[in-house]
Design an enzyme around this catalytic site. Structure first.
Site, short mmCIF file in Angstrom:
data_model
loop_
_atom_site.label_atom_id
_atom_site.label_comp_id
_atom_site.label_asym_id
_atom_site.label_seq_id
_atom_site.Cartn_x
_atom_site.Cartn_y
_atom_site.Cartn_z
N GLU A 75 -4.87 -9.04 -2.61
CA GLU A 75 -4.33 -7.99 -2.86
C GLU A 75 -3.99 -6.62 -2.32
O GLU A 75 -3.42 -6.19 -1.11
CB GLU A 75 -4.12 -7.61 -4.87
CG GLU A 75 -3.09 -6.91 -5.13
CD GLU A 75 -3.84 -4.80 -5.56
OE1 GLU A 75 -3.80 -3.97 -4.84
OE2 GLU A 75 -4.13 -5.79 -6.17
N GLU A 150 -13.17 -4.40 1.85
CA GLU A 150 -12.30 -4.86 0.50
C GLU A 150 -12.42 -5.27 -0.53
O GLU A 150 -12.71 -4.82 -1.66
CB GLU A 150 -10.67 -5.13 0.98
CG GLU A 150 -9.41 -4.50 2.28
CD GLU A 150 -10.18 -2.62 1.61
OE1 GLU A 150 -9.76 -2.07 0.67
OE2 GLU A 150 -9.73 -1.80 2.29
#
Length: 980
Positions: A75, A150
């Site tokens: 995501e 991330e």
């Protein structure tokens, strides 16, 4: 002109799609359409109506196979560049330069969605394009650095350095697992669904995240991110035919249907209830006694049973959430926990019903179960109070009809609700939307044994149940960190010189990647509106000033669909300083104790039957040209249909003048509940709590807020609990004194958000209300607080920090300008994003500048402390040397206007207008601010360097975070103490 369709026949040629079904949703003035893209197999739901705040999302069913956080990391990473938009961070570029009203991505236990919203047609189209490209063609396959930044990566700048792990999702989840409530709710899910995807953690467990390889991460995307596994949602006023044709042409037609196994198995029911015990961390200064969570949790049917879902929501409210609810009260009376929480989660395929005793002890487990079951058995035998059922149904029906979701677009919230059935049955996306029939059904069940039968079946006889106990453990955070340190040290010892050098090289390569900006060519791929696309007029202020019996009434003349929004404000100017914390306590007590006419439960029922709610709030309003002149108020907020206004005013009078605040048993329950809820707030919102605390070092208004809702208030409440037996009469006496100071004819102001028809209903009721207020003379007065710069570090068991710096620029002679809003956008989406988030690994970094002179910098779930403070210090140089081209400046201006022009519902328009009135702000002030935003230049930004320097020179620092990290940086603080 509205383009919403009333019938499926209005759609033209959609040969690329199969129209599965359509249905009008009359109560929402919406046409719902279910489609399937023939070539790719993509599912599409359309809600066509005249809402200008258009919403789109593309979502995927993403049941995780383990707790490495693959769904969550995907995501984050797909929004870091794609085929048509190769810029490093399209998400942040859109935040900088779009008129979006919502822009985010969200990972759930079984799905991942990418929602956007905008009122601007071209902007909406641009956002759709970037998001669809991101999910289908992300750059994650070509740049491993995206995964490392991330998700997670080993970090070591030199061969002799300690080996560490860093990464944004990794740190985010370290923060999440520092909260006992998060630990509890995740374990509840795991306990009830041990054999399905719900037994794993889609967000990622910190200890498991480093087990996820880059290849496994890519495999997760390959498996699930195909149109055949997608859920595409379009809502609002748009050309549906044009949007569907574009979807087909640009994306869906590129794919053929394949088989994707994203099936979610039903968890088989248990043969007998299960019990699970675990620990959560507390700091060395906290007590292990009265700090355990006991929970009883049951699986209840499936989420595609719309009647059952709403029935259980009603039952949860009646039994546990409503003031005076019988099951909650029985547990409190038995002294099982100091606060009772409950939750009914219908967002997954098999909903969960949870009853939680907070601040309890493990040895009370058997008593908890016994009281819970015996109380439910008694309720089943004697029947549920019919008035309580009617009140609860009305409570949910009012919320449904009002559709007030605060800052979130209602189209987005509808879309999320749709997924609660659509994800599990392609044919049933609208079953939770068309709720009129469900409410009618529920009302028909009052007086039957329907609700009692649900209690018997799902809460008493159900075997698919777990008892989850979460106990505190002092030093657990340090223990876990030490274990991770040793694990990493042991792992480092196994590595060859060449492997160690590779980690050092990778660390440097990632830093270089993070520091290298996107090229001008890449940035040009992100579509951008022009300044001409922005409307020139500021949102108006709706204030009509009227007088009734020498009292000011501010009417906000807005169409509200027959709902009146009333705010009754009482100025705290006569409350002496030593009683200010009692203002906070009184605001919770009133409405949550018996009155002379009604018990607490009866009062709650009357409120919910006749109104949409009567609530209290405390606020401070600062005058725009005099930051030392502020108005602190305690206020009541009422929402009510026009024809029920007389009853609402009677109930308000009863709460004000007939509440039994001398009921010390109930008072202690309220105190313990306040303490419990504040603990959750202090843990979950550390960034804003730290800002408020640091601002109170110098601001009179912020100190009032601190004493009535901040860390000081928490310790005030805790102190009252500790001394309650000896001080209870004194507490009630001081509450009465505060009432005498507050509820006076010379302190009251009324705000009415309603059109003239509504005001005509309300106006005759105002004088009788005023006549009941005191007119006796009073000599007490709110004085000046002794504000001091304390620069505190507050110790918690958290693994992350919240680092706040604040100051005031007005005291140094600087004036507010709308350009400060543009600066906020620049710093939030460029400087702080790149330094605090991207490089340091924090989940977020924020700043803000208000018209009263206050400025702040803060971080969220931050692995660093000293380094973040240094980043704040360096911001002045960044501003002084700020330079961008005209396109980038336009981008920042558009992004700023996006935050200024958030669509407001009638209640919010009234609240904004009232705040403007009390701060001496006018439409002209907002217009001037808007013009300053629209004409801002890079020179204007550079000119703010000294203003920001003045804020930082005030040197107000407050950090909430890991106790070890605080002690390591003790020289930064005046004092280090426990938060709770």
């Amino acid at each position: 002109m509205s383009r919403n369709i009333k019938s499926i026949d209005e759609l033209g040629n959609l040969s690329q799609y199969e129209i599965v079904t359509s249905q009008p949703i009359a109560e929402m003035k919406t046409m719902g359409i279910i489609l399937k893209h023939k070539k790719s197999g993509a599912r599409i739901v359309v809600m066509s109506n005249d809402d200008e705040n258009k919403v789109f999302f593309v979502g995927f069913k993403t049941p995780p196979m383990d707790s490495t956080g693959a769904a969550h990391i995907v995501e984050h990473t797909v929004l870091c560049g794609s085929k048509n938009f190769p810029v490093k961070d399209p998400f942040i570029e859109l935040e900088k330069g779009s008129l979006n009203t919502f822009l985010n991505a969200i990972t759930y236990p079984d799905k991942t969605i990418y929602p956007i919203a905008s009122c601007n047609e071209q902007d909406f189209q641009n956002l759709m394009h970037v998001y669809l490209d991101a999910v289908f063609y992300p750059n994650i396959y070509y740049r491993k650095e995206i995964f490392e930044q991330e998700g997670w990566h080993y970090e070591m700048e030199n061969l002799d350095d300690e080996l560490k792990i860093n990464g944004i999702v990794y740190n985010e989840m370290k923060g999440a697992f520092s909260s006992p409530e998060q630990v509890l709710f995740r374990l509840i899910k795991k306990s009830l669904f041990p054999d399905t995807a719900y037994g794993t953690e889609s967000g990622g467990v910190p200890d498991n995240i480093p087990d996820l390889s880059y290849e496994e991460f890519l495999d997760f995307h390959k498996k699930y991110y195909h149109p055949v596994n997608s859920y595409i949602y379009l809502y609002g006023d748009m050309d549906i035919e044009e949007k569907l044709a574009w979807l087909d042409k640009e994306y869906l037609s590129e794919y053929d249907q394949i088989s994707v196994d994203s099936h979610i198995d039903l968890q088989a029911s248990f043969d007998e209830p299960k019990e699970v015990v675990t620990h959560y961390p507390i700091s060395a200064d906290e007590s292990e006694e009265d700090n355990t969570y006991l929970s009883y949790n049951a699986v209840v049917g499936t989420s595609v049973d719309a009647k059952l879902v709403m029935s259980m929501k009603v039952l949860e409210y009646v039994l546990l959430s409503a003031p005076g609810a019988p099951l909650k009260q029985a547990l409190l009376d038995a002294k099982i926990g100091q606060d009772i929480l409950s939750d009914y989660d219908s967002s997954i395929m098999q909903p969960m019903f949870s009853i939680i005793a907070k601040n309890s002890n493990e040895q009370q487990k058997q008593q908890f179960n016994t009281v819970l079951k015996e109380t439910l058995q008694t309720i089943v035998k004697n029947g549920i109070d019919e008035k309580a059922l009617r009140a609860a149904i009305n409570y949910f029906e009012f919320k449904y009809r009002e559709a007030d979701f605060g800052q979130f677009p209602k189209g987005l919230m509808y879309g999320i609700q749709i997924l609660e059935s659509w994800l599990y049955d392609d044919t049933k996306p609208f079953i939770h939307m068309a709720a009129n029939g469900i409410f009618a059904f529920l009302k028909e069940q009052i007086g039957t044994d329907y609700f009692e039968g649900l209690i018997q079946k799902y809460l008493l006889e159900n075997k698919h149940v777990s008892v989850v106990i979460v106990k505190p453990e002092i030093g657990l955070t340090a223990k876990v960190e030490e274990e991770m340190k040793k694990k990493l040290a042991d792992y480092k010892a196994t590595l060859s010189q060449q492997q160690l050098q590779q980690i050092v090289d990778n660390t440097k390569a990632l830093t270089k990647y993070q520091e290298q900006p996107s090229t001008a060519e890449e940035l040009l791929t992100i579509p951008l509106l022009s300044r001409e696309d922005i409307k020139k007029e500021a949102q108006p202020v709706y204030n009509k000033i009227k007088m009734v019996d020498n009292t000011t009434i501010v009417q906000h003349d807005i169409f509200t669909n027959q709902i009146a929004y009333l705010r009754i404000l009482f100025d705290a100017k006569y409350v002496p300083n030593e009683l200010v914390p009692y203002v906070g306590l009184l605001s919770t007590v009133l409405g949550y104790v018996d009155t002379k006419k009604h018990s607490l439960l009866e009062l709650s029922n009357e409120i919910n039957i006749h109104t949409g709610g009567i609530n209290t709030f405390i606020n401070t309003y600062v005058k725009k040209n005099d930051v030392t002149n502020y108005k602190p108020v305690m206020a009541f907020k009422i929402k009510v249909l026009y024809d029920e206004v007389p009853v609402a005013m009677e109930l308000l009078q009863e709460i004000l003048h007939e509440s039994k605040i001398e009921d010390t048993k109930r008072l202690l329950e309220i105190l313990m509940e306040i303490k419990s809820r504040m603990q959750m707030k202090l843990n979950s919102s550390g960034h804003s709590v730290a800002v408020s605390r640091a601002t109170s070092y110098y601001s009179q208004a912020a100190m009032f807020d601190e004493l009535t809702s901040g860390i000081s208030y928490y310790h005030f409440i805790d102190g009252l609990i500790q001394t309650f037996d000896s001080a209870k009469e004194e507490i009630t006496e001081k509450l009465k004194q505060v009432k005498d100071c507050l509820f006076r004819k010379d302190t009251v102001l009324l705000s009415v958000t309603a059109d003239d028809e509504g005001y005509e209903v309300i106006q005759p009721l105002i004088k009788p209300f005023l006549d009941q207020l005191s007119e006796q003379s009073i000599t007490t007065k709110l004085g000046k607080f002794d504000c001091q710069r304390l620069n505190e570090g507050f110790k918690t068991a958290s693994k992350v920090q919240y680092v706040a710096r604040t100051g005031n620029y007005r005291v140094d002679g600087f004036a507010y300008t709308g350009v400060l809003r543009v600066l906020k956008s620049i710093l939030s989406f460029d400087y702080l994003w790149n330094t605090v988030r991207v490089k340091n690994g924090a989940y977020g970094g924020m700043c803000g500048f208000s018209f009263d002179g206050n400025g702040y910098f803060t971080s969220y779930r931050d692995p660093k402390l000293k380094e973040t403070n240094e980043i704040y210090e360096q911001v002045v140089d960044y501003i002084a040397n700020f330079t961008v081209d005209d396109r980038d400046m336009t981008k920042y201006i558009i992004g700023t206007i996006s935050s200024v022009d958030t669509p407001l519902n009638p209640a919010a328009k009234g609240g904004r207008s009232l705040a403007a009135y009390l701060s001496d702000m006018t439409t002209m002030d907002f217009q001037r601010e808007r013009e300053q935003i629209l004409t801002a230049t890079k020179e204007d930004i550079r000119a703010l360097a000294d203003l920001v320097k003045a804020i930082l020179n005030d040197n107000n620092l407050c950090v909430i975070g890991n106790e070890t990290k605080l002690q390591e940086n003790a020289e930064m603080f005046g004092t280090i103490k426990s938060l709770i």
